[in-house]
Write an enzyme that holds these catalytic residues in place. Structure first.
Site, PDB file in Angstrom:
ATOM      1  N   SER A  45      -7.059 -37.104   2.599  1.00  6.38           N
ATOM      2  CA  SER A  45      -6.107 -36.408   1.728  1.00  6.38           C
ATOM      3  C   SER A  45      -5.284 -35.386   2.499  1.00  6.38           C
ATOM      4  O   SER A  45      -4.090 -35.231   2.249  1.00  6.38           O
ATOM      5  CB  SER A  45      -6.834 -35.740   0.561  1.00  6.38           C
ATOM      6  OG  SER A  45      -7.855 -34.890   1.027  1.00  6.38           O
ATOM      7  N   GLU A  46      -5.893 -34.654   3.447  1.00  5.49           N
ATOM      8  CA  GLU A  46      -5.126 -33.770   4.324  1.00  5.49           C
ATOM      9  C   GLU A  46      -5.726 -33.730   5.722  1.00  5.49           C
ATOM     10  O   GLU A  46      -6.950 -33.804   5.886  1.00  5.49           O
ATOM     11  CB  GLU A  46      -5.071 -32.329   3.789  1.00  5.49           C
ATOM     12  CG  GLU A  46      -3.808 -31.996   3.016  1.00  5.49           C
ATOM     13  CD  GLU A  46      -3.976 -32.322   1.553  1.00  5.49           C
ATOM     14  OE1 GLU A  46      -2.954 -32.411   0.850  1.00  5.49           O
ATOM     15  OE2 GLU A  46      -5.120 -32.483   1.114  1.00  5.49           O
ATOM     16  N   THR A  47      -4.833 -33.581   6.680  1.00 13.77           N
ATOM     17  CA  THR A  47      -5.213 -33.245   8.047  1.00 13.77           C
ATOM     18  C   THR A  47      -4.669 -31.848   8.324  1.00 13.77           C
ATOM     19  O   THR A  47      -3.481 -31.596   8.154  1.00 13.77           O
ATOM     20  CB  THR A  47      -4.626 -34.245   9.058  1.00 13.77           C
ATOM     21  OG1 THR A  47      -5.175 -35.546   8.817  1.00 13.77           O
ATOM     22  CG2 THR A  47      -4.942 -33.827  10.479  1.00 13.77           C
TER      23      THR A  47
END
Length: 262
Positions: A45-47
Site C-alpha cells: 500500500s505504501e513505500t
C-alpha cells in the site's frame, strides 16, 4: 546501486495482520520517477523513503503503487520501527512537506506513539451522488476533511456488511472514503476505500484517524479512544486527541529485510 528494503506490518503485534509497508532508508534522494517505480514494483500500500538531515531529523516521503501520497500513518510507524532499530534511538522527528513535523516516540512496551496534526472533518451539505451510489448502505450523515469523505453509520454491523463500487468512488478523486461507526468492543471501527489513489480497500490507515478520532471524541465525550480498522487483516490503534494534535499508538513487527538491485 543497491538499496536496503524492509517490510513491516504496522498497527499489529502479530505477523500477517495490520497493514504492510516497505521502508527504504536513503543517504541521498533518488529521482521521483525512480521512487514511483520502486513503489509500483513493491506493490504494497505504501513505500516510505527516508533521508536523514544534518539536524538529526528525517525527511519522509510515501509512494503508493500509483502515486506519491502526501500523508501516510502506517508507513510512518513502519519507518519509525526501522530507524529506531537501525540508529538505536527511541525518538524520531520526521519532516513531511504536506503535514509538517511528525514526532514519534518508542514506548517501553515496544509500541510507537506518533503525534500528528489534527484533521477534524466538517459536515457536508451537498453530498456527491457518486458517494451515495457507491455505498450499498446509506450513511446517516457525511463529513469530509482534506483527505476523505466520512460516511457515518449507526452501528458496527453496517460497517462490516458494507459493499462499495470502486468505479463510482474513484470519481471522488482526490478524496477517498472512510466508513465509520461506534462499536461495542472498541470506541469506533472503520473501513477505508481509496480506489483512485492506491487500491480498493486499505488495511489500516493511520492518517485517517487524525480525522476519525476528533469526530468520535466529540460524539463520545472522551479524548482517549480505542479504534479498530475492520479490513481483512485488521488493525488496532489507540488515539489521544489534543487541542491541535492526535497521537496514534500502535505496534509493528518485521516481515523481511532485503536488497534492491538497480
Amino acid at each position: 546501486m543497491q538499496l536496503t528494503i524492509h517490510q513491516i506490518d504496522a498497527f499489529t503485534n502479530e505477523l500477517f495482520k495490520g497493514n504492510y509497508a516497505a521502508v527504504i532508508p536513503l543517504k541521498s534522494w533518488l529521482s521521483d520517477d525512480l521512487m514511483l517505480k520502486i513503489g509500483a514494483e513493491n506493490n504494497v500500500s505504501e513505500t516510505a523513503f527516508t533521508c536523514q538531515q544534518d539536524d538529526g531529523s528525517f525527511v519522509i516521503r510515501w509512494f503508493s503503487p500509483l502515486m506519491e501520497i502526501d500523508f501516510c500513518g502506517h508507513a510512518t510507524l513502519a519507518a519509525a520501527y526501522v530507524l529506531c532499530e537501525e540508529h538505536n534511538i527511541s525518538q524520531i522527528r520526521f519532516i513531511a512537506d504536506a503535514v509538517g513535523e511528525l514526532n514519534v516516540n518508542k514506548n517501553a512496551d515496544g509500541s510507537f506513539a506518533m503525534t500528528f496534526p489534527k484533521q477534524a472533518p466538517v459536515e457536508v451539505q451537498n453530498v456527491p451522488q457518486q458517494l451515495l451510489d457507491g455505498l450499498s448502505i446509506q450513511p446517516s450523515k457525511v463529513l469530509k476533511n482534506r483527505q476523505a469523505y466520512f460516511a457515518i453509520y449507526e452501528n458496527a454491523d453496517q460497517i462490516l456488511e458494507l459493499k462499495t463500487s470502486s468505479e463510482l468512488l474513484k470519481m471522488l478523486y482526490p478524496l477517498d472514503v472512510v466508513a465509520t461507526a461506534p462499536s461495542a468492543e472498541y470506541d469506533f471501527i472503520s473501513r477505508y476505500f481509496w480506489p483512485a489513489s492506491g487500491g480498493d480497500e486499505d488495511y489500516v490507515t493511520g492518517s485517517i484517524h487524525t480525522g476519525l478520532a476528533p469526530y468520535w471524541a466529540l460524539q463520545l465525550g472522551k479524548t482517549t479512544l480505542s479504534a479498530y480498522q475492520a479490513s481483512s487483516r485488521g488493525g488496532q490503534l489507540t488515539c489521544e486527541v489534543g487541542d491541535t494534535t492526535v497521537t496514534l499508538t500502535g505496534h509493528a513487527v518485521r516481515y523481511l529485510e532485503g536488497t534492491i538491485y538497480i
